[in-house]
Structures are given as structure tokens and as C-alpha cells.
Design an enzyme around this catalytic site. Structure first.
Site, short mmCIF file in Angstrom:
data_model
loop_
_atom_site.label_atom_id
_atom_site.label_comp_id
_atom_site.label_asym_id
_atom_site.label_seq_id
_atom_site.Cartn_x
_atom_site.Cartn_y
_atom_site.Cartn_z
N GLY A 49 49.22 37.07 35.79
CA GLY A 49 48.02 36.71 36.53
C GLY A 49 47.04 35.96 35.64
O GLY A 49 47.44 35.28 34.69
N SER A 50 45.77 36.18 35.88
CA SER A 50 44.74 35.36 35.25
C SER A 50 44.69 35.47 33.73
O SER A 50 44.17 34.57 33.07
CB SER A 50 43.37 35.73 35.82
N THR A 51 45.17 36.56 33.19
CA THR A 51 45.14 36.65 31.73
C THR A 51 45.84 35.46 31.11
O THR A 51 45.52 35.05 30.00
CB THR A 51 45.83 37.94 31.23
N LYS A 74 45.63 32.46 31.96
CA LYS A 74 44.80 31.27 31.91
C LYS A 74 44.33 30.99 30.49
O LYS A 74 44.17 29.84 30.07
CB LYS A 74 43.59 31.42 32.83
#
Lengths: 587, 370
Positions: free
Chosen positions: A292-294, A296
Site C-alpha cells: 500500500g502507501s508505504t 510511495k
């Protein structure tokens, strides 16, 4: 005078006697020299021959401070000779005493021992010495004891997944016990000898005796105290959020040493026999999930390093909905334009996607691989997964946009943490290590892994910039404000990934994670916290960041890390939001 | 010639006893250590008995054997009394289900060993007394058979099957030599065999021993265990032997390695040379005894001498037959060699009588020549 009438009778008897004795002589010659006896002789000698393994103790497992985590304890196996017990009629008596003292089911034990033909039945194995001595004092008929050693784990469930266990035969079957079995088991000796008619080995007949060597001690990089802190924090999270599982790792940024490795659910190592594989699973290295966003943070670090983006460069975030390649991409909170720094801070999917696209497929893959994804870390623990990351040649048109937000790639918590630690460590990707050293029984260090740089995905200046960008996430308006701790500046990234289900992604199950490091100026430790399906549904910022905070707070103080202030590095850049969203929550 | 036969006989006995002591030291150490925590336990006891036996033998050889003729009946009755005493629980000492021993202080005594010699003396006395009337049914068969029968029954009920058999065979051989009609003997031997077979069938243990003897592999762990391990001892001994004291069979593979099965360990440790020499020595003993007996002028001396010669040689032959797997297992010791006090003493007493017989004869012959 001499009556010779019956002399012939004497001769009859004499000839019979002489014939018989001569016959015995022939029989003897046959027995001694018989040509067919060679096979029999070989068989007899073989049946007496004895080759015995002299068992040695297993080495200990200790934490980095020398606290014992696993050791061999002397125990006794209790076994019975049912024939003797039954012949003497003591069965009922013996069973009732044993059942009481050993806490066994009397009926089952009775059935096990009620076999008159048997000469050997285990009553109970691995009985502690004092209890065995108590039984021995009763002098029960036909009950015997055999000395043995049993593996004991004084800390019970602490560090259970990392330590693992060795089975009844003394073979390591999980964790360090399995992976380092080679060192732990030592070298058993060999004794070649002969056995007498009672099957006892004869001292005077020994022809060869090789002494064994006790196994080596394994010192882990893990710290029992830090482990305890992390386990406490995760247990509280398990209580609060009732997730399916949770796991966390604490790593030393500069060396790659793992200081703590926790997985929930857990089990008591001394009772490993009654556990399921699901409980024994070390999720922190074997659970493959979409980050997920980690993720990014990884993509933006790559773009900054490659120069295709600057932190203050504005990205059009399409007000929350962007159709790319005829597929929609949404942000949880709609934004107009965001700087690259704010894309990270606010965790904009659209922004991250555009940054990834600017990098291009091939470079994106190279960077991600340079950060260590898609392959295992050769950790000295069994069951480490490689994650899932495909070559760019097999990507679809939108793969880059999905990878940018941490989908279409699956990682382990260890990989994710290690990559973030590389950002914290001036761009040096260290090999994670769990073994500090291996010391043999004579005190010689036989294995001593040094910190090892396995890649350098980004430059020092990029890494430095990323540290501040990730620090901003914990500042007001960021997604990770709950990770803030007093006295230290922390940096990190939240992640909330929907779990893949057949046909798409689940709306009801997600993985909430937070990965970060502290202090920002001079990072000492990296921490990742992953919570699997928190109930009710919540984001990484809500669920995992507070756990990170608890852990970081305690560990930094425990390690005596000096607090440091963030230097005003990026003040000249105006990061203030153009589309201010007052809510702290973000996707 | 008589003195030569006597010297050879004494020499043979000395060799056998020496070998017996050496082998006892070797074989009994394991059992002694386990049972009495003293590897020399059996050796010490046997040496005490040996001293007693030697003394008894020397004394007996100095006493005129003709006294025995007069003492024959009291001696026989005395042995009957002892044999009865053995059967009384509390007086007799039971070992492995057999009441064979009388406890005399620290020493155990086997009355059946005494009965061997008293029966021989009485039979020889009776047969030499009736002389030519031996053809007579009553005097030649019934009376000696009755005397013999009482001994046999008393020993049989101990039970001691091996000794019963031995005394029966030797007793009938004395009657045979003494002149009893062959027909009578044949019929009584036939009747004896029937009793013998009945005794086997009646006792499941004896029957199993016979079956195991005929089919040893099948009973390798039970009845034939001793038998097979005795044979293994000779096989391992091979053509050279494993060396004195080096036997493995004595280490709990072969029970009774120091008593009834000591001959197997001789074969294993010292090889075929020693085991065959032992057989040859017993053959030599028989021939010497035969020579002494046949060269005496007195019928009583001749029958007694033959009886003694036969009983020792036959016992040795049966023992060796059992150990080499040629005969079914019986509890008979190897004379002069096996551990056993009363057996050694009585055997040596018999040797003493035999020597005395040979010396009397030399004296009478010498007197005649003079």
C-alpha cells in the site's frame, strides 16, 4: 580266582563307551572346523557388534546481551516393563501412583501398560529431574528411568518465532533452532564396541571411541528487552483492534541488525507440540502482502534520486479522480495540486502514480529491485519469502500507477523495513542480520557476520531529503501524526492496503501498516508495524502509527539515543498546501 | 603295568582339575561379579572344595576298599536318608524348582552325588556276593533292581533327571557285567525306557526340551537358547580359539557357563586342541579305569572299579554330548571341571577308591610273586 566268564560283557561296554567318546570327538571337529560356519560366525559377530552414537548437548541461544533464550535441561524418560509389573501383580498399584504424580489419565495408562508380553513401554518422556526422583523414591516395580536432555525455553513465548524449537529428537525444526541447527547440534561422538548377552555395551571390548563436541552457542542480534517492549505493544494492539494477526520488526539502521522481531499470534516454545502451523508462522518474514502507501516512499525516493521530480514540484492531483489508460484512479481525499513532498505527506495515489510514470517502467523496476524487493534477504531464519514483483516487460499499461501506490507488488515486512532503513542510512541498503556471533564450546567465535552493504539505491542527498519528507508525514496535516513522540523527531510512512480477494480488492479487509525510523537527523532504529485486518476497519495512520510510537518511544530511551532537533533544511521550500485539507486522515 | 595305569589315571585327573580351575576362573568371573560383587567368588569356593576333595581322595585311597563291602548296606541306607531329607521342605535347599541340596553351614551338599557312589558300592557288593547265582531272576535281577530303583525314584522326585538316568544306566551296566541274564536286563531296560518316555510326556518342561532339541531354531529364545549358544561358542572358537579369558559367550549369552556348559567355553577360548584333549583325557581315564578293573582278582573290586570308571566317563560323555548339541539338555556337570563342590568331592572320592583298588592289586600280585 578271577571269574572270566563275563569278560566279553566288559568289552561290550568298553566298545560302546569308546565309540561314544570318539563320536563326540568327531562332533567337536565338525563344530570347530565346519566349513559352513563362516556365515554363522559372521552373523554372531555382527549381532554383538555395537556402534553407538554418543549424544552431546545442544548449544544455547542467547540474546545480544547474553540472556539465555534456549538451553538443554537434564530430564528423565520414564519407561515401564509391563511383563514384570503384571507378573508381580502390581499393575493397579503402579498405574495409580504414576497417574497421580505425572498427571496422566489412569485409564489410558492402564491400557498402555496392560500388555503382558511387552518388555518396554514409555510412560512419559522428558520428565523433570525432581519429579522423576520423587517417583524413583517410590521404587515401583518395573519402572525405569533414562537420563536425557530436553530443550527448555526459559522465556516461554518471548521471541518464539525467531528462536523456533527443536523436536523430540533434538533436531531444530523452526526458527534459529532450525536454521542454525548445524552449529547448535554439535558433533556427536561414536563408540564402536560389543554387547553382552544382556545387550549391555562392554567397556573392555571398545575398539573405537570418538568424543563428541557440545553444540555452539548462538548469540542473536535481538535484544530480549526490546523484544519484550515490542511484544507488549503488539499485544495491546491485538487487544484493541482484534486483528487476524500483527507483526513488527525493529532494525538498527546503520548495521542492519534486527533488534526485535515479533509476530502475533504466538505460542509458548515449551509447548510447541500443541500448536498449529498458523500460530508458528513468523509473519514478519513470511507473510507476503501488498504494502500500500508505504511503498510511495520508495517510488518518490527513486524519482527524486533520478531527477525526474523535485520535492517542490507541483503535481496535478486531478481533484481525486483521474482516468489513465481508460481506468479510473481515485484519491481518498481529493486534492488539486500538490507538491511532490505533499503527495507523500497526504499520500495521494494520483500524485504518486504520475511520479512513477515520469520515471518509466524500466527505471522504476531497477530502483525497486535495488531497494531489495522481489528477492529474499538470506536471513538466518527459515521461511523467509521473496515477495512478488514481476519484470517490467510483463507489466500492463497501468502497472506503474498501481505499483506507485503499493499494489501489484507484494512484499514482506522485513523487505519494506529494510528498504526504508536504506533511506534512513544515506542510501546504503544493509543486509538484515539476526545472528551476532556463534561461539563454540571452547569459547572460539566460529561465525561472526559483519554488517554488509548489499546495494545503494539512492544517493546521500536524496536520502537526506527523503528523511525530511518522511518526517513531514508526522507533522500536522500528515497521515502519520499519531507516530509522533516527545523529544524525538520521527519519520515514516503510513500504509493501508485493501487485501486482494478473487476478482478485485476487499472493501472490508485491509492491512494497516506503518514503517518509519528515528531520530530523523541521525537515524538509529527503523521500525515496521503491520496489522492484518484491524477491526473495525482502520488505516495504518490510526492503527499502526500509535504502535510505532509506543515502540519507538521505549526503544529510543532504552538505547539511550540522544534526542536531536530537525535542522531547518527545507524551510526555503514552501510546502504549505495549496489545497489545504484539514483532516489528518488520508489514504 | 598296574602302577603305570594308576600314574596315567592320576595324571589325567590332575590335568583335568587344573584345566577346570583355570576355566572356572575365566568363566565364573562375570557371574560372580553380578551375583556376589566378587569376580573370584566361585573360584574361591571351588578351591576350598578342591582342598577338601583332594584330602578325601588321599584318605580314601589309603583305606582298604574291602571295608566298603561291609559298609555297603549302611552306606546305602544313609544315602537314602539324606535323599529323603532333601525332599523335606525347609531341610532341603531349593534352587530353580529342584530340591537337590542340603545346607551344611556355609556349604551346600548334593546327596545324589553321595547316592551315586553308595549305589555303586552296594550293587557291586551284591553282584559279587551272588556270583554265579546272578543268572537267577530274583537274586540277579529283582533285588539289585529294587535297591537301584529306590535310589532312582528318590533322585527322580527331586527332580534330577540327568543323575537318575546316569545311575540307571551305570547300575544296569554293573548288573550286566555281574552276570544278570541279558534277557532280563533287556526287558527291564525296555520297561525303564517306557518309564523314561512316560516321564518325558508327563512333564511339559522335559517335553519342550526334547522338542527344542529336535528343532532348535524355532525355540532359539527359550528352551534351545543354551543349546544354540553352546554350539555358537564352538563355532566362534573356530580352529584357534579366541584366547583364554576372551570368551564373549560367557557374558550372558550362555547361562551356566561356569557349571554345566563350561566345556563350550573351553572350546571357544582354547579352541579345538583343548576341547578334543578333554575328550581324549576322558577316553584315557576310561581306558585306565578299565585296565585297573579288569586286572584285579576280586570281583567286588572289578565291579566297583568298572562302576566308578563308567559313572565318571559316562557323565562326561553325556555332558559333552549335551554341550555339543548331540543330546537333549540335562543338568549334568562335567566331572573335575564344572563348578560344584559335592560333585568334585564325590568324584575325587571315587578316584581314591579306584586308586586303592589298583594299589591292593599291586600289593597282592607283588605278594604272590614274592
Amino acid at each position: 580266582m578271577i571269574d572270566l566268564g563275563h569278560r566279553w560283557r566288559i568289552w561290550v561296554i568298553a566298545s560302546i563307551a569308546i565309540t561314544a567318546l570318539s563320536g563326540l570327538g568327531v562332533r567337536l571337529a565338525f563344530l570347530h572346523f565346519g566349513s559352513s560356519h563362516d556365515a554363522l560366525r559372521t552373523r554372531i559377530l555382527k549381532s554383538r557388534h555395537s556402534e553407538e552414537e554418543i549424544l552431546v548437548g545442544r548449544g544455547r541461544i542467547l540474546d545480544r546481551n547474553g540472556n539465555i533464550l534456549a538451553l538443554d535441561l537434564p530430564v528423565k524418560d520414564i519407561f515401564a516393563d509391563p511383563k514384570v509389573i503384571i507378573d508381580k501383580g502390581h499393575l493397579q498399584f503402579v498405574v495409580s501412583h504414576l497417574a497421580r504424580l505425572l498427571n496422566l489419565n489412569g485409564k489410558i495408562l492402564f491400557d498402555r501398560l496392560n500388555r503382558p508380553g511387552k518388555r518396554f513401554v514409555y510412560v512419559k518422556r522428558f520428565v523433570k529431574n525432581d519429579l522423576a526422583d520423587e517417583i524413583a523414591r517410590l521404587q515401583l516395580t518395573g519402572i525405569h528411568f533414562e537420563d536425557h536432555t530436553a530443550r527448555h525455553y526459559p522465556q516461554g513465548a518471548l521471541m518464539c518465532h525467531a528462536i523456533g524449537f527443536s523436536n523430540w529428537e533434538g533436531v531444530g525444526s523452526a526458527g534459529i533452532e532450525q536454521k542454525m541447527n548445524r552449529y547448535l547440534k554439535g558433533r556427536s561422538g561414536l563408540r564402536v564396541s560389543e554387547r553382552d548377552g544382556r545387550r549391555r555395551e562392554l567397556y573392555s571390548r571398545r575398539t573405537l571411541e570418538i568424543k563428541g563436541q557440545t553444540g555452539s552457542d548462538i548469540y542473536l542480534t535481538l535484544d530480549q528487552n526490546i523484544q519484550f517492549m515490542v511484544e507488549e505493544a503488539l499485544d495491546r494492539a491485538m487487544e484493541t483492534h482484534q486483528p487476524k494477526g500483527a507483526w513488527a520488526i525493529v532494525q538498527r539502521v546503520r548495521t542492519g541488525e534486527i533488534l526485535a522481531m515479533v509476530s502475533r499470534p504466538c505460542y509458548d516454545l515449551n509447548g510447541f507440540r500443541n500448536t498449529s502451523a498458523e500460530v508458528r508462522r513468523n509473519r514478519s518474514i513470511s507473510y507476503v502482502y501488498e504494502p500500500g502507501s508505504t511503498f510511495k516512499a520508495i517510488v518518490i525516493a527513486s524519482a527524486l534520486n533520478e531527477g525526474v521530480a523535485r520535492s517542490d514540484q507541483l503535481i496535478d492531483c486531478e481533484h481525486g479522480r483521474w482516468i489513465y489508460q481508460r481506468r479510473p484512479l481515485r484519491d481518498f481525499h481529493p486534492y488539486g495540486s500538490l507538491s511532490v513532498a505533499d503527495v507523500l505527506k497526504k499520500s495521494s495515489n494520483i500524485g504518486a502514480a504520475k511520479i512513477a510514470l515520469s520515471l518509466g517502467k524500466r527505471r522504476l523496476e531497477n530502483y525497486i529491485r535495488a531497494f531489495g524487493f522481489g528477492k529474499p534477504n538470506r536471513l538466518n531464519l527459515p521461511g523467509e519469502e521473496a515477495g512478488i514483483f514481476h519484470r517490467y516487460s510483463s507489466w500492463s499499461a497501468i502497472s506503474s500507477t498501481r505499483i506507485a501506490m503499493g499494489h501489484e507488488i507484494a512484499v514482506t515486512a522485513l523487505q519494506m523495513l529494510n528498504a526504508v532503513c536504506a533511506i534512513a542510512n544515506d542510501g546504503f541498503l544493509m543486509r538484515p542480520i539476526v545472528i551476532e556471533k556463534v561461539v563454540d564450546v571452547h569459547g572460539r567465535t566460529v561465525f561472526d557476520p559483519d554488517p554488509e552493504v548489499i546495494a545503494r539505491p539512492i544517493r546521500r542527498d536524496t536520502a537526506k531529503e527523503m528523511r525530511y519528507l518522511m518526517h513531514r508525514i508526522t507533522e500536522r496535516g500528515g497521515t502519520g501524526t499519531r507516530a509522533c513522540i516527545d523529544g524525538y523527531d520521527v519519520a515514516g510512512k503510513t500504509g493501508t492496503a485493501q487485501k486482494p480477494v478473487p476478482g478485485g480488492y476487499s472493501d472490508t479487509a485491509n492491512i494497516a501498516s506503518f514503517v518509519g525510523f528515528a531520530p530523523v537527523e541521525n537515524p538509529e532504529i527503523g521500525i515496521i508495524v503491520v496489522v492484518d485486518e484491524p477491526q473495525p476497519l482502520h488505516t495504518g495512520g490510526r492503527v499502526s502509527a500509535p504502535v510505532f510510537k509506543e515502540i519507538a518511544e521505549e526503544v529510543l530511551r532504552y538505547l539511550d539515543v540522544p534526542p536531536g532537533e530537525v535542522k531547518p533544511y527545507l524551510q526555503f521550500v514552501n510546502y504549505e498546501n495549496r489545497n489545504t485539507d484539514q483532516k489528518n486522515r488520508a489514504y | 603295568m598296574m602302577w603305570k595305569a594308576r600314574s596315567i589315571l592320576v595324571g589325567i585327573v590332575l590335568i583335568l582339575i587344573t584345566l577346570g580351575i583355570v576355566m572356572l576362573a575365566s568363566t565364573s568371573a562375570v557371574q560372580g561379579q553380578i551375583r556376589y560383587d566378587d569376580p573370584h567368588y566361585f573360584l574361591k569356593h571351588q578351591l576350598i572344595w578342591l582342598a577338601l576333595a583332594t584330602l578325601a581322595s588321599v584318605v580314601v585311597s589309603r583305606i582298604d576298599y574291602s571295608i566298603l563291602r561291609k559298609l555297603a548296606v549302611p552306606l546305602l541306607i544313609f544315602s537314602f536318608v539324606l535323599l529323603v531329607l532333601v525332599l523335606i521342605p525347609g531341610v532341603g535347599h531349593k534352587v530353580k524348582g529342584s530340591s537337590r541340596w542340603l545346607k551344611l553351614g556355609p556349604l551346600n551338599f548334593q546327596p545324589s552325588e553321595l547316592a551315586k557312589i553308595t549305589t555303586l558300592i552296594w550293587l557291586a557288593g551284591w553282584m559279587s556276593h551272588i556270583r554265579r547265582k546272578a543268572q537267577d531272576f530274583k537274586k540277579g535281577l529283582l533285588i539289585p533292581l529294587a535297591g537301584l530303583g529306590v535310589t532312582l525314584i528318590l533322585i527322580f522326585v527331586e527332580p534330577d533327571f540327568g543323575t537318575t538316568m546316569l545311575i540307571a544306566v551305570v547300575g544296569m551296566a554293573i548288573m550286566f557285567i555281574g552276570g544278570t541274564q541279558i534277557g532280563y536286563l533287556f526287558i527291564s531296560a525296555l520297561l525303564g525306557s517306557i518309564c523314561f518316555i512316560a516321564a518325558i510326556l508327563e512333564s511339559p518342561e522335559r517335553l519342550r526340551r526334547i522338542i527344542a532339541f529336535l528343532n532348535p531354531e524355532k525355540y532359539a529364545q527359550n528352551e534351545a537358547f543354551q543349546l544354540l549358544n553352546a554350539i555358537k561358542a564352538f563355532v566362534i572358537g573356530g580352529s584357534k580359539g579366541v584366547g583364554l579369558g576372551q570368551s564373549m559367550q560367557k557374558r550372558f549369552y550362555l547361562p551356566e557357563a561356569h557349571t554345566d556348559f563350561i566345556f563350550a567355553i573351553i572350546g571357544e577360548e582354547l579352541g579345538p586342541i583343548a576341547s578334543m584333549i578333554v575328550v581324549a583325557l576322558f577316553l584315557g581315564f576310561f581306558i585306565c579305569g578299565l585296565y585297573i578293573s579288569t586286572h584285579t582278582s576280586d570281583l567286588f573290586a572289578r565291579l566297583l572299579g568298572m562302576g566308578i570308571t563308567m559313572i565318571i566317563t559316562f557323565q562326561a560323555a553325556i555332558n559333552i554330548g549335551v554341550v555339543t548339541g548331540s543330546l537333549p539338555t540335562k543338568g549334568l556337570a562335567l566331572p573335575f571341571i564344572s563348578f560344584g563342590g559335592s560333585s568334585l568331592v564325590m568324584t575325587m572320592v571315587m578316584v581314591g577308591i579306584l586308586i586303592n583298588i589298583s594299589m591292593r592289586e599291586t600289593q597282592t600280585l607283588g605278594n604272590k610273586k614274592l
